[in-house]
Design a protein around this motif. Sequence first.
Motif, PDB file in Angstrom:
ATOM      1  N   LYS A  62      -3.086   5.422  -1.629  1.00 52.63           N
ATOM      2  CA  LYS A  62      -3.578   4.424  -2.576  1.00 52.63           C
ATOM      3  C   LYS A  62      -4.136   3.214  -1.847  1.00 52.63           C
ATOM      4  N   GLU A  63      -4.838   2.383  -2.592  1.00 51.98           N
ATOM      5  CA  GLU A  63      -5.394   1.166  -2.029  1.00 51.98           C
ATOM      6  C   GLU A  63      -4.300   0.106  -1.873  1.00 51.98           C
ATOM      7  N   ARG A  64      -4.602  -0.881  -1.059  1.00 51.20           N
ATOM      8  CA  ARG A  64      -3.688  -2.000  -0.883  1.00 51.20           C
ATOM      9  C   ARG A  64      -3.797  -2.930  -2.090  1.00 51.20           C
ATOM     10  N   ASP A  65      -2.683  -3.221  -2.708  1.00 52.02           N
ATOM     11  CA  ASP A  65      -2.669  -4.002  -3.937  1.00 52.02           C
ATOM     12  C   ASP A  65      -1.958  -5.343  -3.752  1.00 52.02           C
ATOM     13  N   GLN A 120       0.843  -1.179   0.000  1.00 54.53           N
ATOM     14  CA  GLN A 120       0.000   0.000   0.000  1.00 54.53           C
ATOM     15  C   GLN A 120       0.883   1.234   0.000  1.00 54.53           C
TER      16      GLN A 120
END
Length: 115
Positions: free
Chosen positions: A43-46, A39
């Motif tokens: 931003k989002e956790r990818d 993350q």
Amino acid sequence: QVQLVESGGGLVQPGGSLKLSCKVSENIFDFISLGWYRQAPGKERDFVAAINVNGRTEYADSMKGRFTISRDHTLNTVYLQMNSLVPEDTAVYYCRADIFARHYWGQGTQVTVFS
């Protein structure tokens, strides 16, 4: 309660390498899958990479050829070898263990790639 403890993060220059470790409190073969996520700020956790109980690995497209996930069942530890790092890899990296619908997360380890 399952516990996951990540380590190995730090500062590295572009082109450098780091190896992350995730120590799991239980037998890693008890889990359907073990994976790494990241993350970045704002931003989002990818998804980054995962390894299932049969040893099959999976990677996000941008990590293929640069990152390698592995495990050592004798140490109940999952690793993420990261090579050819770029500034875009800067993020908090999290380990996750899956048992069917349950997900267990570690606390994360910071990776910063800077010039």
